[in-house]
Write a protein that holds these residues in place. Structure first.
Motif, mmCIF file in Angstrom:
data_model
loop_
_atom_site.group_PDB
_atom_site.id
_atom_site.type_symbol
_atom_site.label_atom_id
_atom_site.label_comp_id
_atom_site.label_asym_id
_atom_site.label_seq_id
_atom_site.Cartn_x
_atom_site.Cartn_y
_atom_site.Cartn_z
ATOM 1 N N VAL A 1 18.205 -0.026 -6.520
ATOM 2 C CA VAL A 1 17.563 0.669 -5.399
ATOM 3 C C VAL A 1 18.048 0.086 -4.072
ATOM 4 O O VAL A 1 18.265 0.803 -3.098
ATOM 5 N N ALA A 2 18.288 -1.245 -4.047
ATOM 6 C CA ALA A 2 18.651 -1.918 -2.801
ATOM 7 C C ALA A 2 19.943 -1.379 -2.193
ATOM 8 O O ALA A 2 20.144 -1.477 -0.993
ATOM 9 N N ARG A 3 20.841 -0.793 -3.010
ATOM 10 C CA ARG A 3 22.111 -0.346 -2.433
ATOM 11 C C ARG A 3 22.087 1.114 -2.008
ATOM 12 O O ARG A 3 23.079 1.643 -1.529
ATOM 13 N N LEU A 4 20.942 1.800 -2.169
ATOM 14 C CA LEU A 4 20.871 3.204 -1.770
ATOM 15 C C LEU A 4 20.813 3.329 -0.247
ATOM 16 O O LEU A 4 20.169 2.534 0.428
ATOM 17 N N ARG B 1 0.802 -1.213 0.000
ATOM 18 C CA ARG B 1 0.000 0.000 0.000
ATOM 19 C C ARG B 1 0.845 1.277 0.000
ATOM 20 O O ARG B 1 0.493 2.247 -0.670
ATOM 21 N N SER B 2 2.005 1.252 0.681
ATOM 22 C CA SER B 2 2.839 2.463 0.685
ATOM 23 C C SER B 2 3.388 2.741 -0.710
ATOM 24 O O SER B 2 3.453 3.886 -1.144
ATOM 25 N N VAL B 3 3.793 1.682 -1.397
ATOM 26 C CA VAL B 3 4.329 1.866 -2.748
ATOM 27 C C VAL B 3 3.250 2.420 -3.664
ATOM 28 O O VAL B 3 3.469 3.378 -4.414
ATOM 29 N N ILE B 4 2.050 1.838 -3.594
ATOM 30 C CA ILE B 4 0.967 2.296 -4.466
ATOM 31 C C ILE B 4 0.646 3.762 -4.167
ATOM 32 O O ILE B 4 0.478 4.570 -5.085
ATOM 33 N N GLU B 5 0.610 4.116 -2.880
ATOM 34 C CA GLU B 5 0.308 5.507 -2.535
ATOM 35 C C GLU B 5 1.405 6.451 -3.007
ATOM 36 O O GLU B 5 1.118 7.541 -3.479
ATOM 37 N N GLN C 1 9.114 5.449 -1.407
ATOM 38 C CA GLN C 1 8.976 4.053 -1.853
ATOM 39 C C GLN C 1 9.473 3.914 -3.282
ATOM 40 O O GLN C 1 9.293 4.815 -4.087
ATOM 41 N N TRP C 2 10.058 2.756 -3.563
ATOM 42 C CA TRP C 2 10.658 2.511 -4.882
ATOM 43 C C TRP C 2 10.161 1.174 -5.374
ATOM 44 O O TRP C 2 10.219 0.194 -4.670
ATOM 45 N N TRP C 3 9.630 1.134 -6.591
ATOM 46 C CA TRP C 3 8.996 -0.097 -7.047
ATOM 47 C C TRP C 3 9.821 -0.881 -8.056
ATOM 48 O O TRP C 3 9.674 -2.084 -8.162
ATOM 49 N N GLY D 1 19.683 8.360 3.192
ATOM 50 C CA GLY D 1 19.892 9.746 2.780
ATOM 51 C C GLY D 1 19.839 9.902 1.268
ATOM 52 O O GLY D 1 19.277 10.876 0.746
ATOM 53 N N GLU D 2 20.418 8.930 0.558
ATOM 54 C CA GLU D 2 20.381 8.984 -0.913
ATOM 55 C C GLU D 2 18.946 8.843 -1.410
ATOM 56 O O GLU D 2 18.513 9.548 -2.325
ATOM 57 N N LYS D 3 18.198 7.925 -0.773
ATOM 58 C CA LYS D 3 16.793 7.743 -1.170
ATOM 59 C C LYS D 3 16.022 9.040 -0.997
ATOM 60 O O LYS D 3 15.217 9.418 -1.842
ATOM 61 N N GLN D 4 16.275 9.712 0.136
ATOM 62 C CA GLN D 4 15.519 10.920 0.419
ATOM 63 C C GLN D 4 15.786 12.009 -0.625
ATOM 64 O O GLN D 4 14.855 12.656 -1.117
ATOM 65 N N ARG D 5 17.065 12.169 -0.985
ATOM 66 C CA ARG D 5 17.378 13.188 -1.986
ATOM 67 C C ARG D 5 16.838 12.798 -3.365
ATOM 68 O O ARG D 5 16.333 13.630 -4.106
#
Lengths: 267, 209
Positions: free
Chosen positions: B122-125, A159-163, B90-92, B128-132
């Motif tokens: 994405v797994a290696r971020l 749900r977090s990803v979808i949002e 979130q990263w898909w 802090g990198e994710k946030q930016r």
């Protein structure tokens, strides 16, 4: 060639094998002993009863009795779809969507097959209509319930990803796209696998039955191919509609994800 | 040299009598190109208010982008214009680049990220990198208003300053009104033109001292 008659004591021997299996799993504390026995008893009772019903139905062959039987089968299948889901849509939507999509796909495919392809006289002749519908409903039920269960479980989990995808301005169809593909796949895989393995690994049940009953293998094969195709169409269209309706229901008019429309998991 | 302001797209974001959860009667006018900081105790409904403005949560009241009421746009069109960057991004997809549809090399550099980042998994971020990258991902879609939920929570001091500068510049350049949830009074002093605080169920404007 006549079919060799089966006596009840012969069935009892087969039942002993199931009892032996249940005893072994119970001794090994694997926890399937009880459900196994309950399901075995259900099979015996349900099939015996349906044998009686079918004998009466074949004897009368009236349309309203055939239709009533079909509706009863549909409602039981709808209930089964609902109970097989860990997280249901609230407010009866799981039962509604499951039953409606199975009705649309199984009934239309069965009627089409009876009127256009097989063509018994009259088209609702119960010897053809009920077994065909039963096979279609059974398979569509599996597809629909697997797909709906996977869809609701994954939506909850992701749900977090979808949002977050919604926050980035994606339309709801795109935000739930991965989950929908996954759900469609899990609904269709059993059917696709059984078509791929038919005749090579497994001899399908209906064909085996016809051959045992004395049909020529060539005719039995034709019927089996027909049944495989209509099962695929019925399961596929039913699953497609169920995935579309369920995912639509999980979003509101403003394209918000509404996980509050899912009930907490049972058990 | 700062980029010239893109005045054509500049619009204000206004809230009138918005109610969501425990919050009531929230009225606020966010001017184009200006940053307004929002603070308040944990659980006071800051994130929920941002979700309501992005129309991810049912709410009452009137929210407009310029003259355009929220309800006249479809949900996704509104959120594309009024973009929320959550505290926890979130990263898909497997690799970072798949989440970006536009070129953003300049932004990577400005935020202190290495140019190859888009090719990474994405797994290696780091967090802090994710946030930016989440900020960059949102800004690269060119929203017309921005809602930021603690955008520098996982960053060290130097990187925080970098991000603040970059966000301030983008806000001015594109004429975006920005609502920024922040706790640190120093940060609020540095970035905000206005400061509002949640007290109980109300929103109060805090005068500068």
């Amino acid at each position: 060639m006549d079919v060799i008659a089966l006596d009840w004591w012969q069935l009892g021997l087969a039942a002993l094998m199931v009892v032996a299996l249940a005893a072994c799993t119970t001794l090994a504390r694997l926890g399937v002993g009880r459900p196994l026995l309950i399901a075995a008893v259900r099979t015996a009772v349900q099939l015996t009863l349906i044998g009686l019903v079918l004998e009466a139905l074949f004897a009368s062959a009236r349309f309203q009795w055939v239709a009533m039987m079909a509706v009863a089968m549909l409602l039981i299948a709808g209930r089964e779809v609902m109970t097989r889901q860990r997280r249901r849509l609230t407010g009866g939507w799981s039962f509604g969507i499951g039953t409606l999509t199975m009705f649309l796909s199984s009934f239309s495919v069965t009627i089409l097959t009876l009127t256009v392809i097989v063509g018994p006289q009259p088209w609702y002749t119960p010897q053809y209509a009920i077994p065909l519908l039963g096979m279609l409903l059974g398979n569509t039920m599996t597809g629909v319930s697997l797909a709906m269960d996977r869809l609701t479980a994954n939506v909850w989990q992701q749900r977090s990803v979808i949002e977050n995808r919604l926050m980035l301005g994606q339309p709801w169809q795109e935000a739930i796209g991965d989950v929908r593909r996954e759900a469609m796949r899990s609904g269709m895989i059993p059917t696709i696998n059984s078509m791929a393995a038919a005749g090579v690994v497994s001899l399908p049940g209906m064909m085996t039955g016809q051959i045992l009953a004395g049909s020529a293998p060539a005719l039995a094969v034709k019927y089996q191919i027909l049944v495989m195709f209509i099962i695929t169409a019925g399961t596929g269209f039913g699953t497609l509609a169920a995935v579309a309706a369920t995912s639509r229901r999980l979003f509101d008019q403003r394209e918000r994800l509404r996980v509050d429309r899912l009930s907490p998991p049972k058990g | 040299m700062p980029a010239p302001p893109d005045t054509q797209a500049a619009t204000s974001l206004s809230l009138e009598a918005v109610a969501v959860g425990a919050l009531e009667d929230v009225s606020l006018n966010l001017a184009p190109g200006e940053i307004t900081c929002l603070s308040g105790p944990s659980g006071s409904g800051k994130s929920r208010l941002l979700r309501a403005i992005a129309d991810l949560e049912p709410h009452e009241g009137d929210i407009r982008l310029g003259e355009q009421p929220q309800a006249t746009l479809s949900g996704h069109a509104w959120r594309r214009a009024v973009m929320l960057v959550p505290a926890d991004s979130q990263w898909w997809a497997e690799d970072v680049g798949a989440h970006f549809d536009h070129d953003c090399q300049a932004g990577l550099e400005a935020l202190g990220l290495c140019p190859e980042t888009l090719g990474w998994q994405v797994a290696r971020l780091s967090s802090g990198e994710k946030q930016r990258l989440a900020l960059l991902r949102a800004l690269s879609r060119r929203p017309r208003a921005l809602l930021l939920d603690e955008p520098t929570a996982n960053l060290d001091h130097a990187t925080t300053l970098r991000c603040e500068t970059w966000l301030g510049e983008r806000a001015r350049q594109y004429g975006m009104p920005v609502l920024w949830v922040a706790h640190d009074p120093e940060q609020i002093k540095r970035v905000a033109k206005h400061h509002v605080r949640i007290t109980g169920s109300r929103l109060e404007t805090t005068p500068w001292t």
